[in-house]
Write an enzyme that holds these catalytic residues in place. Structure first.
Site, PDB file in Angstrom:
ATOM      1  CB  THR A  25      -1.073  -2.893   7.309  1.00 25.73           C
ATOM      2  OG1 THR A  25      -2.379  -3.429   7.093  1.00 25.73           O
ATOM      3  CG2 THR A  25      -0.061  -4.010   7.262  1.00 25.73           C
ATOM      4  CB  ALA A  55      -4.717  11.847  11.202  1.00 28.55           C
ATOM      5  CE  LYS A 115       1.895   1.120  -2.987  1.00 24.03           C
ATOM      6  NZ  LYS A 115       2.245   0.244  -1.893  1.00 24.03           N
ATOM      7  N   GLY A 144       8.865  -1.920  -0.407  1.00 25.81           N
ATOM      8  CA  GLY A 144       8.820  -2.009   1.055  1.00 25.81           C
ATOM      9  C   GLY A 144      10.133  -1.696   1.733  1.00 25.81           C
ATOM     10  N   GLY A 197      -1.511  -8.962   5.277  1.00 26.04           N
ATOM     11  CA  GLY A 197      -1.276  -7.507   5.245  1.00 26.04           C
ATOM     12  C   GLY A 197      -0.452  -7.039   4.066  1.00 26.04           C
ATOM     13  CD  GLU A 200      -1.451  -1.067  -1.915  1.00 22.11           C
ATOM     14  OE1 GLU A 200      -1.848   0.038  -1.551  1.00 22.11           O
ATOM     15  OE2 GLU A 200      -0.373  -1.534  -1.527  1.00 22.11           O
ATOM     16  CG  ASP A 211       1.256  -1.768  -5.564  1.00 25.22           C
ATOM     17  OD1 ASP A 211       1.050  -0.846  -4.761  1.00 25.22           O
ATOM     18  OD2 ASP A 211       2.247  -2.516  -5.494  1.00 25.22           O
ATOM     19  CE  LYS A 215       4.862  -1.065  -4.613  1.00 26.07           C
ATOM     20  NZ  LYS A 215       4.481  -2.416  -4.193  1.00 26.07           N
ATOM     21  N   GLY A 316       4.100  -5.686   3.909  1.00 27.79           N
ATOM     22  CA  GLY A 316       3.861  -6.084   5.305  1.00 27.79           C
ATOM     23  C   GLY A 316       4.181  -4.926   6.234  1.00 27.79           C
TER      24      GLY A 316
HETATM   25  P1  NDP Z   1      -4.379   0.531   5.732  1.00 28.04           P
HETATM   26  O1  NDP Z   1      -5.594   0.543   4.885  1.00 28.04           O
HETATM   27  O2  NDP Z   1      -4.080  -0.650   6.569  1.00 28.04           O
HETATM   28  O3  NDP Z   1      -4.398   1.819   6.700  1.00 28.04           O
HETATM   29  C1  NDP Z   1      -4.801   3.080   6.277  1.00 28.04           C
HETATM   30  C2  NDP Z   1      -4.937   3.983   7.492  1.00 28.04           C
HETATM   31  O4  NDP Z   1      -5.232   5.295   7.037  1.00 28.04           O
HETATM   32  C3  NDP Z   1      -6.067   3.568   8.437  1.00 28.04           C
HETATM   33  O5  NDP Z   1      -5.641   3.737   9.775  1.00 28.04           O
HETATM   34  C4  NDP Z   1      -7.195   4.588   8.123  1.00 28.04           C
HETATM   35  O6  NDP Z   1      -7.990   4.915   9.234  1.00 28.04           O
HETATM   36  C5  NDP Z   1      -6.378   5.791   7.744  1.00 28.04           C
HETATM   37  N1  NDP Z   1      -7.075   6.708   6.851  1.00 28.04           N
HETATM   38  C6  NDP Z   1      -7.588   6.445   5.627  1.00 28.04           C
HETATM   39  N2  NDP Z   1      -8.142   7.550   5.112  1.00 28.04           N
HETATM   40  C7  NDP Z   1      -8.004   8.528   6.039  1.00 28.04           C
HETATM   41  C8  NDP Z   1      -8.382   9.885   6.098  1.00 28.04           C
HETATM   42  N3  NDP Z   1      -9.014  10.476   5.086  1.00 28.04           N
HETATM   43  N4  NDP Z   1      -8.039  10.604   7.193  1.00 28.04           N
HETATM   44  C9  NDP Z   1      -7.385  10.018   8.215  1.00 28.04           C
HETATM   45  N5  NDP Z   1      -7.002   8.718   8.226  1.00 28.04           N
HETATM   46  C10 NDP Z   1      -7.301   7.988   7.136  1.00 28.04           C
HETATM   47  O7  NDP Z   1      -3.151   0.850   4.750  1.00 28.04           O
HETATM   48  P2  NDP Z   1      -1.654   0.337   4.849  1.00 28.04           P
HETATM   49  O8  NDP Z   1      -1.109   0.640   6.177  1.00 28.04           O
HETATM   50  O9  NDP Z   1      -1.531  -1.022   4.295  1.00 28.04           O
HETATM   51  O10 NDP Z   1      -0.942   1.277   3.740  1.00 28.04           O
HETATM   52  C11 NDP Z   1      -0.695   2.639   3.985  1.00 28.04           C
HETATM   53  C12 NDP Z   1       0.135   3.186   2.825  1.00 28.04           C
HETATM   54  O11 NDP Z   1       1.368   2.473   2.754  1.00 28.04           O
HETATM   55  C13 NDP Z   1      -0.517   3.054   1.463  1.00 28.04           C
HETATM   56  O12 NDP Z   1      -0.161   4.157   0.670  1.00 28.04           O
HETATM   57  C14 NDP Z   1       0.117   1.797   0.900  1.00 28.04           C
HETATM   58  O13 NDP Z   1       0.137   1.776  -0.501  1.00 28.04           O
HETATM   59  C15 NDP Z   1       1.510   1.915   1.464  1.00 28.04           C
HETATM   60  N6  NDP Z   1       2.245   0.674   1.573  1.00 28.04           N
HETATM   61  C16 NDP Z   1       1.667  -0.415   2.187  1.00 28.04           C
HETATM   62  C17 NDP Z   1       2.375  -1.573   2.326  1.00 28.04           C
HETATM   63  C18 NDP Z   1       1.789  -2.796   2.969  1.00 28.04           C
HETATM   64  O14 NDP Z   1       2.451  -3.842   2.949  1.00 28.04           O
HETATM   65  N7  NDP Z   1       0.598  -2.721   3.546  1.00 28.04           N
HETATM   66  C19 NDP Z   1       3.752  -1.690   1.837  1.00 28.04           C
HETATM   67  C20 NDP Z   1       4.270  -0.484   1.220  1.00 28.04           C
HETATM   68  C21 NDP Z   1       3.523   0.642   1.093  1.00 28.04           C
HETATM   69  P3  NDP Z   1      -8.959   3.822   9.943  1.00 28.04           P
HETATM   70  O15 NDP Z   1      -8.014   2.814  10.564  1.00 28.04           O
HETATM   71  O16 NDP Z   1      -9.694   4.574  10.961  1.00 28.04           O
HETATM   72  O17 NDP Z   1      -9.789   3.254   8.853  1.00 28.04           O
HETATM   73  N1  HSE Z   2       0.278  -4.180  -1.946  1.00 27.07           N
HETATM   74  C1  HSE Z   2       1.670  -3.953  -2.069  1.00 27.07           C
HETATM   75  C2  HSE Z   2       2.355  -5.255  -2.426  1.00 27.07           C
HETATM   76  C3  HSE Z   2       2.231  -3.427  -0.780  1.00 27.07           C
HETATM   77  O1  HSE Z   2       1.711  -6.299  -2.400  1.00 27.07           O
HETATM   78  O2  HSE Z   2       3.532  -5.221  -2.757  1.00 27.07           O
HETATM   79  C4  HSE Z   2       3.625  -2.918  -0.940  1.00 27.07           C
HETATM   80  O3  HSE Z   2       3.647  -1.762  -1.710  1.00 27.07           O
END
Ligand code: NDP
Ligand code: HSE
Length: 441
Positions: A25, A55, A115, A144, A197, A200, A211, A215, A316
């Site tokens: 995401t 990666a 976090k 965010g 999106g 988690e 979560d 934070k 998001g």
């Molecule tokens: P997603 O689950 O959407 O994406 C995770 C990505 O990491 C995927 O591309 C996955 O690969 C890859 N991945 C997972 N494990 C491995 C590994 N061992 N080696 C290589 N690649 C790996 O997560 P988000 O983008 O939602 O979140 C990412 C981070 O950002 C998290 O720490 C989350 O807490 C944080 N965050 C998220 C927010 C949100 O709104 N979504 C907001 C603020 C923070 P593949 O695609 O191949 O499965």
């Molecule tokens: N899952 C988290 C939330 C993403 O809903 O706020 C942002 O950290």
């Protein structure tokens, strides 16, 4: 004829090599914005920023046209070794920790939105970054897009923070808002939040409050210059919030919100920090009561600054990517021009106070027998525990049973918990329907 001296030539700055770990995401949006704004980002950094690889776990997943397939790899370790700045967006606490430590050990700056990683392994990672003299930046990890990490760490570095109070989880705020204003069921609202999106990978972390607790630990560490970890946070989520609780809060002129609260306590045992996450009834004129949807907001109360509020999109892909890119520009600039962003400090080393040292107000809702003397028994239970009643509301009953909502004055948490337990056994009480903390505007 005069001969013009040759124009002085400035060698073009070396590109800053960036490795992206994770392309979900948030990662997908980081790639999109990095490519869209590459010219402007290069100007701000003072050098081109080159994305050297991304990666992921699976090379087969469809990531849309904005993600160059030739940059994808499953070999995160080699990628980390080739980078000047590593952006960690994979989540989790084990692989992410290893990769971040490897990046720091290799002299790369690190940007993360994770976090859970910081709230679990923060001290180890901060110490490693200090020892290596590199950046470890994490604006996106709390709220965010909202720049509250920089606000607390840098803008308030000269002040003394008393309390931090925030809606820091977009998923739960979205769910509570949909239940309050849309009349939706919990499950429907959660599914929507996942599709948008916000949630988690495992939404248990959102709805159980973990979560928000991570934070809260990060914000408390920054605000009170003290190491606060996830285990130090007293945490309760929103899975127990019912439509009846929401209606009752509305009747009392309030809304239910999941709050992260970190505060400095000064009592007979000295100074300490207490950090907790739980649902709260907020009066509708509280600054956090109007925070809708997946928006986040953090109120910081500081001695000289007074009350400040940080507000914006808390989850998001694109909003989070904005905060990630802000950190990336800072870390890339430091690679080219030297220097390091201000780091956190833990010099105050305040003890962590247990929940029993906190003072709060409660609304207790009870189903009771509708007959003479019941109120007197209830009042005695409160009085026996030294808890003073502020208001009592009785909803029209059947003549046999009635519902009472009793709000207390501020009282110590230990006395409030004991009162609630004793109420279950009080003559005339049929059922304890709910028990919420109530904030003042
Ligand atoms: P997603 O689950 O959407 O994406 C995770 C990505 O990491 C995927 O591309 C996955 O690969 C890859 N991945 C997972 N494990 C491995 C590994 N061992 N080696 C290589 N690649 C790996 O997560 P988000 O983008 O939602 O979140 C990412 C981070 O950002 C998290 O720490 C989350 O807490 C944080 N965050 C998220 C927010 C949100 O709104 N979504 C907001 C603020 C923070 P593949 O695609 O191949 O499965
Ligand atoms: N899952 C988290 C939330 C993403 O809903 O706020 C942002 O950290």
């Amino acid at each position: 004829m005069t001969v013009q001296p040759p124009e002085p030539t400035v060698p073009p700055a070396e590109p800053v090599k960036v490795a992206l770990l994770g392309c979900g995401t948030v990662g997908t949006q980081v790639v999109r914005l990095l490519r869209l704004d590459s010219g402007e980002i290069a100007e701000r950094v003072g050098a081109p920023v080159e994305l050297v690889g991304i990666a992921v776990r699976s090379l087969d997943a469809d990531r849309g046209p904005g993600v160059p397939a030739e940059l994808l790899t499953t070999d995160a370790h080699s990628l980390v070794r080739a980078a000047d700045v590593v952006v960690e967006l994979i989540g989790g606490t084990t692989t992410a920790r290893d990769l971040v430590l490897e990046a720091i050990g290799g002299g790369a700056g690190v940007v993360t939105a994770n976090k859970a990683l910081l709230a679990t392994h923060g001290p180890q990672l901060y110490a490693a970054a200090d020892a290596a003299g590199v950046d470890l930046l994490y604006e996106a990890a709390v709220a965010g897009a909202v720049p509250v990490v920089r606000g607390v760490r840098e803008s308030l570095a000269g002040d003394r923070v008393a309390r931090v109070l925030g809606i820091v989880n977009g998923t739960t705020n979205y769910i509570l808002d949909e239940m309050t204003n849309g009349g939706y069921d919990f499950d429907v609202a959660l599914k929507e939040a996942q599709e948008l999106g916000y949630a988690e990978a495992d939404p248990t972390a959102d709805v159980e409050g973990h979560d928000a607790a991570a934070k809260a630990a990060i914000l408390a560490s920054l605000a009170f210059h003290t190491r606060v970890s996830l285990d130090d946070v007293d945490c309760e989520g929103i899975t127990g919030v019912t439509a009846g609780d929401i209606a009752s809060a509305r009747d009392a002129g309030g809304v239910i919100k999941l709050l992260a609260i970190a505060e400095r306590i000064e009592d007979t045992r000295g100074e300490a920090v207490a950090v907790r996450v739980h649902p709260v009834i907020l009066p509708v004129d509280h600054p956090l009561a109007g925070v809708r949807g997946a928006y986040n907001a953090v109120v910081v109360e500081a001695e000289a600054a007074g009350r400040l509020m940080f507000y914006g999109a808390g989850a998001g892909g694109a909003p989070t990517a904005s905060a990630v890119l802000g950190d990336l520009v800072a870390a890339a600039r430091h690679r080219g021009q030297g220097g390091r962003a201000p780091a956190e400090s833990a010099y105050a080393e305040l003890p962590i106070a247990g929940p029993e040292r906190v003072t709060s107000r409660r609304q207790v809702r009870l189903a009771v027998d509708d007959r003479p003397g019941v109120l007197a028994h209830l009042a005695t239970t409160f009085a026996d525990h030294g808890v003073s009643i502020e208001t009592v509301r009785q909803q029209p009953g059947t003549g046999e049973a009635a519902t009472l909502a009793i709000v207390t004055h501020d009282a110590p948490e230990a006395a409030l918990r004991a009162t609630v337990e004793a109420l279950r056994e009080t003559v005339g009480v049929r059922e304890l329907l709910s028990d919420y903390r109530v904030e003042r505007a």
